[in-house]
Design a protein around this motif. Structure first.
Motif, PDB file in Angstrom:
ATOM      1  N   ARG A 217       0.833  -1.207   0.000  1.00 29.92           N
ATOM      2  CA  ARG A 217       0.000   0.000   0.000  1.00 29.92           C
ATOM      3  C   ARG A 217       0.864   1.252   0.000  1.00 29.92           C
ATOM      4  O   ARG A 217       0.545   2.245  -0.682  1.00 29.92           O
ATOM      5  N   ALA A 218       1.968   1.225   0.775  1.00 29.14           N
ATOM      6  CA  ALA A 218       2.875   2.379   0.785  1.00 29.14           C
ATOM      7  C   ALA A 218       3.484   2.614  -0.604  1.00 29.14           C
ATOM      8  O   ALA A 218       3.609   3.758  -1.061  1.00 29.14           O
ATOM      9  N   LYS A 219       3.848   1.494  -1.275  1.00 31.30           N
ATOM     10  CA  LYS A 219       4.398   1.627  -2.631  1.00 31.30           C
ATOM     11  C   LYS A 219       3.364   2.222  -3.586  1.00 31.30           C
ATOM     12  O   LYS A 219       3.691   3.089  -4.411  1.00 31.30           O
ATOM     13  N   GLN A 220       2.127   1.774  -3.473  1.00 33.18           N
ATOM     14  CA  GLN A 220       1.079   2.295  -4.344  1.00 33.18           C
ATOM     15  C   GLN A 220       0.825   3.777  -4.077  1.00 33.18           C
ATOM     16  O   GLN A 220       0.632   4.567  -5.014  1.00 33.18           O
ATOM     17  N   GLU A 221       0.815   4.136  -2.789  1.00 35.79           N
ATOM     18  CA  GLU A 221       0.624   5.550  -2.469  1.00 35.79           C
ATOM     19  C   GLU A 221       1.776   6.393  -2.997  1.00 35.79           C
ATOM     20  O   GLU A 221       1.574   7.503  -3.507  1.00 35.79           O
ATOM     21  N   LYS A 225       1.442   9.353  -5.717  1.00 31.83           N
ATOM     22  CA  LYS A 225       1.925  10.726  -5.546  1.00 31.83           C
ATOM     23  C   LYS A 225       2.869  11.143  -6.669  1.00 31.83           C
ATOM     24  O   LYS A 225       2.834  12.289  -7.128  1.00 31.83           O
ATOM     25  N   ILE A 226       3.698  10.187  -7.110  1.00 34.19           N
ATOM     26  CA  ILE A 226       4.622  10.497  -8.216  1.00 34.19           C
ATOM     27  C   ILE A 226       3.849  10.827  -9.487  1.00 34.19           C
ATOM     28  O   ILE A 226       4.120  11.807 -10.186  1.00 34.19           O
ATOM     29  N   VAL A 227       2.855   9.980  -9.782  1.00 32.54           N
ATOM     30  CA  VAL A 227       2.053  10.211 -10.990  1.00 32.54           C
ATOM     31  C   VAL A 227       1.298  11.527 -10.888  1.00 32.54           C
ATOM     32  O   VAL A 227       1.196  12.295 -11.852  1.00 32.54           O
ATOM     33  N   GLN A 228       0.760  11.815  -9.685  1.00 32.30           N
ATOM     34  CA  GLN A 228       0.022  13.061  -9.491  1.00 32.30           C
ATOM     35  C   GLN A 228       0.943  14.268  -9.666  1.00 32.30           C
ATOM     36  O   GLN A 228       0.567  15.269 -10.298  1.00 32.30           O
ATOM     37  N   ALA A 229       2.161  14.167  -9.113  1.00 33.83           N
ATOM     38  CA  ALA A 229       3.115  15.271  -9.261  1.00 33.83           C
ATOM     39  C   ALA A 229       3.515  15.465 -10.717  1.00 33.83           C
ATOM     40  O   ALA A 229       3.616  16.602 -11.197  1.00 33.83           O
ATOM     41  N   GLU A 230       3.731  14.342 -11.421  1.00 34.00           N
ATOM     42  CA  GLU A 230       4.070  14.459 -12.840  1.00 34.00           C
ATOM     43  C   GLU A 230       2.930  15.098 -13.623  1.00 34.00           C
ATOM     44  O   GLU A 230       3.149  15.917 -14.525  1.00 34.00           O
ATOM     45  N   GLY A 231       1.680  14.696 -13.279  1.00 33.58           N
ATOM     46  CA  GLY A 231       0.533  15.282 -13.961  1.00 33.58           C
ATOM     47  C   GLY A 231       0.411  16.771 -13.699  1.00 33.58           C
ATOM     48  O   GLY A 231       0.123  17.561 -14.618  1.00 33.58           O
ATOM     49  N   GLU A 232       0.629  17.179 -12.431  1.00 31.49           N
ATOM     50  CA  GLU A 232       0.575  18.611 -12.113  1.00 31.49           C
ATOM     51  C   GLU A 232       1.684  19.379 -12.828  1.00 31.49           C
ATOM     52  O   GLU A 232       1.464  20.504 -13.309  1.00 31.49           O
ATOM     53  N   ALA A 233       2.880  18.768 -12.900  1.00 32.33           N
ATOM     54  CA  ALA A 233       3.981  19.440 -13.605  1.00 32.33           C
ATOM     55  C   ALA A 233       3.665  19.591 -15.089  1.00 32.33           C
ATOM     56  O   ALA A 233       3.920  20.634 -15.694  1.00 32.33           O
ATOM     57  N   GLU A 234       3.078  18.547 -15.685  1.00 33.22           N
ATOM     58  CA  GLU A 234       2.722  18.622 -17.104  1.00 33.22           C
ATOM     59  C   GLU A 234       1.631  19.664 -17.330  1.00 33.22           C
ATOM     60  O   GLU A 234       1.666  20.405 -18.326  1.00 33.22           O
ATOM     61  N   ALA A 235       0.669  19.725 -16.384  1.00 30.68           N
ATOM     62  CA  ALA A 235      -0.382  20.730 -16.517  1.00 30.68           C
ATOM     63  C   ALA A 235       0.200  22.143 -16.414  1.00 30.68           C
ATOM     64  O   ALA A 235      -0.207  23.051 -17.138  1.00 30.68           O
ATOM     65  N   ALA A 236       1.149  22.317 -15.503  1.00 29.02           N
ATOM     66  CA  ALA A 236       1.790  23.634 -15.372  1.00 29.02           C
ATOM     67  C   ALA A 236       2.533  24.007 -16.645  1.00 29.02           C
ATOM     68  O   ALA A 236       2.499  25.165 -17.086  1.00 29.02           O
TER      69      ALA A 236
END
Length: 343
Positions: A217-221, A225-236
């Motif tokens: 579960r920790a690995k999935q979280e 978070k990594i995918v979410q951060a990458e998505g936010e960076a791409e959106a920016a």
């Protein structure tokens, strides 16, 4: 007085009594003896039973009698009736497994005598054949079979253990003319120490699985978070790209919006002049009030033509300008310079 009457009656019977009394008594005795002899000569075998005859002259006879009414010679012969229906019996035996663990095992058997060999069965064992045979052979077979398996195998391979016990018990009981219709294991339990060890092992395994679950579960979280951060960076990056593309490009392609902005500018100018105490004279062109004139839209159409000729992205800008150093960061600047040159 009563005693004297009884004495008189006895005297009359002793002297011969009334005529025909002796003959009646003899007939009555003969009929009673005949009835008793007939009743003693007949016997009934109930359903689900078989009978064999014991003769005082020859011993156990080889004949087997089925259900119904049969005849025998009184006193010389008497029947021995066997119940040939299956009867349940439960046998418990503590025994040791292959890994020296004590096992408490209970066995339920359905047994009946072999109806074709009842005379031999009676000669060897008697009526209480099951009490003499079943406990001994069941304990023997249970101990021999259980000793072939480990404690864990007795649980995982219970069906195989049951089949093996049944096979050996049926063969052993057949030697004594006993038929076993069913053999089943009803209880299989271990000692307290072994049970406690198994429970501790299961708890440890569950704790290990729980720890693995928490790690996963920790690995999935973390991955989330990594995918979410990458998505936010791409959106920016996309937002920055849109801003650098010179937002006015989209407005240049919409003449109605430019005309509306002109009207808002004229309202603002008129409001400012009206609130001033000075007198100002301006032409309609300077005040942007010449809405009905055809010249009012000339500038708008010119700007629209400029907007349609601007690049939409940095790849188009690179093709139109012919410069290889045009990228996402300076595409807005390139588009602005092209618009100034076109005007």
């Amino acid at each position: 007085m009563a005693q004297s009457k009884l004495n008189d009656l006895a005297g009359k019977l002793g002297k011969g009594g009334p005529p025909g009394l002796g003959i009646g008594l003899k007939l009555l005795a003969a009929v009673g003896a005949a009835a008793y002899g007939v009743s003693q000569s007949l016997y009934t075998v109930e359903g689900g039973h078989r009978a064999i005859i014991f003769s005082r002259l020859g011993g156990i006879q080889n004949d087997i009698y089925s259900e119904g009414l049969h005849v025998r010679i009184p006193w010389f012969q008497y029947p021995i009736i066997y119940d040939i229906r299956s009867r349940p019996r439960k046998i418990s035996s503590p025994t040791g497994s292959k890994d020296l663990q004590m096992i408490n095992i209970s066995l339920r058997v359905l047994s009946r005598p072999d109806s074709l060999n009842l005379p031999f069965l009676h000669k060897q064992l008697g009526v209480d054949y099951d009490e003499k045979v079943l406990p001994s052979i069941c304990n023997e077979v249970l101990k021999s079979v259980i000793a072939k398996f480990n404690a864990s195998q007795l649980i995982t391979q219970r069906q195989q253990v049951s089949l093996l016990i049944r096979k050996e018990l049926v063969e052993r009981a057949r030697d004594f003319n006993i038929i076993l219709d069913d053999v089943s294991l009803t209880e299989l339990s271990f000692g307290k120490e072994y049970t406690a060890a198994i429970e501790a092992k299961q708890v440890a395994q569950q704790e290990a699985q729980r720890a693995v679950f928490f790690v996963e579960r920790a690995k999935q979280e973390k991955q989330q978070k990594i995918v979410q951060a990458e998505g936010e960076a791409e959106a920016a990056k996309m937002i920055s790209f849109s801003k650098n593309l010179n937002i006015s490009y989209y407005f240049l392609q919409n003449p109605a919006y430019l005309k509306l902005r002109k009207l808002r500018a004229a309202q603002s100018i008129a409001r400012t002049i009206a609130s001033s105490q000075n007198k100002v004279y301006l032409s309609a062109d300077s005040l942007m009030l010449n809405i009905q004139d055809s010249g009012f839209d000339d500038m708008t159409e010119k700007v629209y033509k400029i907007g349609t000729g601007l690049p939409k992205n940095w790849l188009d800008a690179r093709k139109m300008v012919g410069q290889s150093d045009v990228d996402k960061k300076n595409v807005g600047k390139v588009a602005t310079n092209m618009a100034e040159r076109m005007m």
